[in-house]
Design an enzyme around this catalytic site. Structure first.
Site, PDB file in Angstrom:
ATOM      1  N   GLU A 196      37.235  44.349  40.017  1.00  0.00           N
ATOM      2  CA  GLU A 196      36.425  45.014  38.991  1.00  0.00           C
ATOM      3  C   GLU A 196      35.713  46.255  39.535  1.00  0.00           C
ATOM      4  O   GLU A 196      34.544  46.506  39.275  1.00  0.00           O
ATOM      5  CB  GLU A 196      35.414  44.030  38.374  1.00  0.00           C
ATOM      6  CG  GLU A 196      36.077  42.967  37.505  1.00  0.00           C
ATOM      7  CD  GLU A 196      35.087  42.164  36.690  1.00  0.00           C
ATOM      8  OE1 GLU A 196      33.899  42.527  36.646  1.00  0.00           O
ATOM      9  OE2 GLU A 196      35.513  41.172  36.100  1.00  0.00           O
ATOM     10  N   GLY A 197      36.439  47.020  40.331  1.00  0.00           N
ATOM     11  CA  GLY A 197      35.881  48.232  40.926  1.00  0.00           C
ATOM     12  C   GLY A 197      35.483  47.970  42.359  1.00  0.00           C
ATOM     13  O   GLY A 197      34.454  47.338  42.609  1.00  0.00           O
TER      14      GLY A 197
END
Length: 809
Positions: A503-504
């Protein structure tokens, strides 16, 4: 009055109106009043008075009459801004526009409204949600054998999969009218947190369908037919979803996505000339991909034959595809550091889908990236912060107990200052993580999609989980590194890089996203200036830019004045919203907020578009914004809990640490700022008396570390919400049992040590002989000897390390 005193009065007036951030017209009236007073009482010569008034009017009239101000100043500057403003890709623009700003805007303002923050309702579970957490979630946790899942089965057992589907764990975010549980973000977070304290594999399996994925996208963007068909099936687990975004050539860089769809006509299900999309893709790292029945897919869409219109490149689009569709290949499994949740690649070769498989239908063509960013802003606020906090609470509960049980040199290792230092970090960071988790989930429940704050909590909580888990492993020593059923933390340690990456990735999140997006979205004027530059209507652009630019100028001057004055006074000019001894932290944080806002504006002015490439500087700015939020959340939690005295030490430790980190980050910006005169100016304004914030003291660290070493209300509050088994054959149950028994036997053990009987009777080689001799000499009673026997047995069971037969390895 001497002329110099009038000048000082004028400057003082300017400082006051700048500090108070008054409107331009009001500031002009104040200056006019001072000039009028000088005219009446200053005894200056008439020519000088006329010259003074002429100068005043030459400045005041153009600044206060919008038409003149635009024609003389703003329009000329707008031309310059159009030339120097950095270009922005469509995906960058959509990412910046996604989500909402919330408390982060206050922190970026230089003037946070603390009363507004404290009036935000305390996030709480409903009775139904609490019953689910205490019922099905506890039942699930009792079913989970994390060692067996990861070492033997390499998957959740079949009965666990059935239980998850039957109890609708995959439908927590789905509305009840579609058969889901319709839980709040806080409930979703609380469920994941408790499961994570038991098994990361199970937690990831539960959180993915409820985070960024088909259900979230369908609920917000799907057609009614898509919702009615898929949401009930997703809620019951009849359909298992995954979402395919990341590929070998494109992770965070969506513009590099090689996966494509081409609008074509072909036969489909017996119907000729169906307008649809021929897809080709190559994705990896897709959680639940190997077992998914329906696949969410992001791809670039093209229309070379103009079947949909005049545009050929239609942009990133998302669709929902059954995995049994011809051409779809579900690959084999990845092995994410021996944490055996289902994860793997998938591929598509000439896969044809009709247009109505696009999420939201044909009307949503090309809107996929914005849809994903909007959904990620909410989902990223919940899942990984929950997992991180669960790990912190498990570390606090179990490692504190272990440090009390494990003895070296005739004393618990938790009493050694080196271990105590690590325990303090575990306790302090866990309190902070829970505060940030609940405040952010509460924001989502208020209707926010906090794009910047979701990046803050994802980055900061996973990084602090890394520190907490490392500290827990250090304290446990050999028992932490030897995997086996007794080891509570080996798998958690292995899972840390997974949370850091997904998620990043954290490096990117810190150096580009938090401040890069925050500086634009949270700043009260920058985004408006950018919109004005991009506006094609000249009259509208002129009006927008004029309003934003002069607001920005006043904002910067105000923050410069506020930063300097608050630094000189230690923030005491700010009224504190509370009367307890945490009040000074609100004042200090207001000072840092003003310094952050001022230095940000100087950096944007001096570096312009180059700031986007100065990732070390933007990363340090991100640290300041992050710690302002973490400290805010900590103060909010303490206030919402009724300010219990036993928790005050946690709050002080977190706030001292955050203030120190903010100071060091700002100092890092100034030391490394490429324009040295600007850096000197900023240092004079921000640190006129030097840097005085210090990290938490050893004494304060000792206070919070000691909380972990024995049962108390404070310890229970700190670790509330994780699964604690009462079964002494279970790792966490065993350590809880041993802690109780060791503490119960402590007074008797002190008597034994004080008598030092083992030195007087050299024949005593084991505990039983020692206890018998001590009873015979009336040093301890029979009951006390039994307490010591029971405690010793429990202690040995706890510190035991797993071993295996040679052929089992």
């Amino acid at each position: 009055m001497d002329f110099s005193l009038w000048v000082l009065l004028l400057l003082a007036g300017l400082w006051v109106v700048a500090y108070l951030r008054t409107p331009l017209w009001f500031a002009t009236l104040v200056m006019a009043a001072i000039v009028s007073a000088y005219t009446l009482f200053g005894k200056a010569a008439i020519p000088f008075q006329l010259l003074l008034w002429l100068l005043f009017l030459l400045v005041a009239i153009p600044l206060n009459i919008p038409f003149l101000r635009r024609s003389l100043i703003s329009d000329r500057l707008l031309v310059i801004f159009k030339k120097i403003m950095p270009s922005m890709s469509q995906t960058e623009r959509e990412a910046l526009q996604a989500g909402t700003v919330w408390w982060d805007a206050d922190l970026f303002s230089g003037r946070p409204n603390w009363n507004k923050m404290l009036l935000i309702p305390k996030p709480q579970l409903t009775k139904e949600e609490q019953a689910f957490v205490d019922g099905p979630v506890d039942e699930l946790c009792r079913m989970l054998d994390d060692w067996k899942i990861n070492h033997d089965d390499h998957d959740l057992p079949a009965e666990v999969w059935r239980f998850l589907k039957d109890k609708r764990f995959f439908g927590m975010i789905i509305p009840k009218r579609y058969g889901g549980l319709e839980f709040s973000a806080l409930a979703h977070s609380s469920v994941v947190m408790k499961i994570a304290s038991r098994s990361v594999t199970a937690a990831v399996t539960v959180m993915v369908p409820n985070s960024l994925g088909p259900a979230e996208l369908l609920m917000h963007y799907g057609t009614e037919d898509q919702k009615n068909y898929y949401l009930p099936k997703l809620a019951t687990g009849e359909e298992v979803p995954c979402f395919a975004l990341t590929g070998p050539e494109a992770g965070s860089d969506a513009g590099a996505m090689p996966d494509t769809g081409v609008v074509v006509k072909q036969e489909f299900e017996g119907k000729p000339d169906v307008v649809g999309i021929r897809l080709n893709w190559d994705k990896r790292y897709i959680t639940l991909g190997p077992v998914a029945t329906v696949l969410g897919l992001a791809f670039k869409l093209y229309d070379p034959d103009h079947l949909l219109g005049d545009t050929e490149e239609l942009g990133i689009t998302v669709a929902l595809i059954p995995t049994d569709t011809p051409g779809v290949s579900i690959g084999r499994r990845h092995n994410p550091l021996n944490i055996m949740f289902q994860n793997g690649p998938n591929y598509g070769k000439d896969v044809f889908i009709p247009m109505d498989w696009i999420i939201g239908g044909a009307d949503r063509v090309g809107q996929g990236w914005r849809m994903l960013m909007e959904s990620l802003a909410a989902g990223r606020s919940i899942s990984l912060p929950a997992l991180s906090t669960g790990s912190g609470k498990l570390a606090s509960r179990s490692t504190g107990a272990y440090a009390r049980i494990r003895r070296q040199f005739k004393m618990p290792i938790g009493k050694f200052e080196g271990v105590e230092e690590a325990l303090a970090r575990i306790a302090g960071y866990t309190y902070m993580m829970e505060a940030a988790r609940t405040m952010t989930a509460g924001a989502v429940d208020l209707g926010e999609k906090p794009s910047v704050l979701s990046a803050v909590v994802k980055y900061q909580l996973t990084e602090h989980m890394r520190q907490v888990v490392n500290d827990a492993m250090d304290i446990r020593g050999g028992s932490g590194i030897c995997l086996g059923p007794h080891n509570l933390f080996g798998r958690v340690y292995q899972a840390v890089p997974i949370s850091i990456t997904v998620e990043g990735a954290n490096i990117l999140t810190r150096s580009l996203i938090i401040y890069g997006q925050g500086a634009i979205r949270c700043h009260p004027y920058v985004f408006s200036e950018m919109q004005a530059v991009a506006e094609s209507d000249q009259a509208r652009a002129s009006e927008m830019f004029d309003r934003a630019f002069f607001g920005h100028v006043g904002f910067t001057i105000s923050n410069a004045v506020r930063s300097f004055l608050l630094a000189l006074t230690g923030g005491r000019l700010i009224p504190s919203p509370v009367s307890n001894d945490t009040g000074r932290f609100y004042q200090h944080l207001s000072r840092i907020s003003a310094a952050f806002a001022f230095s940000s504006d100087v950096a944007m002015l001096v570096l312009g578009g180059a700031l986007k490439r100065k990732e070390k500087i933007s990363g340090r700015f991100a640290d300041v914004l992050s710690h302002l939020y973490l400290a805010s959340a900590t103060l909010k939690r303490f206030h919402d809990d009724g300010a219990p005295e036993s928790d005050a030490a946690f709050v002080k430790w977190v706030c001292y640490n955050s203030l120190y980190q903010c100071q060091q980050a700002l100092d890092g910006v100034l030391r490394n700022f490429p324009n040295r005169p600007a850096a000197m100016l900023m240092r004079l304004v921000i640190f006129p008396l030097g840097r005085h914030f210090r990290p938490p003291s050893d004494r304060l660290g000792r206070r919070i570390a000691r909380v972990l070493l024995e049962p108390s209300d404070a310890r229970d509050r700190l670790t509330h919400g994780i699964f604690i088994s009462s079964d002494t054959d279970d790792a966490i149950g065993r350590i809880e049992h041993a802690l109780d028994k060791v503490i119960a036997a402590e007074e008797a053990s002190k008597k034994l040590r004080k008598a030092d009987i083992s030195y007087r009777i050299s024949a005593l080689k084991d505990l039983e002989a020692l206890l018998t001799a001590a009873v015979n000499e009336n040093i301890i009673t029979d009951d006390e000897a039994d307490l010591i026997r029971i405690a010793d047995k429990a202690r040995k069971a706890t510190i035991m390390v797993d071993d295996f037969a040679q052929d089992a390895m």
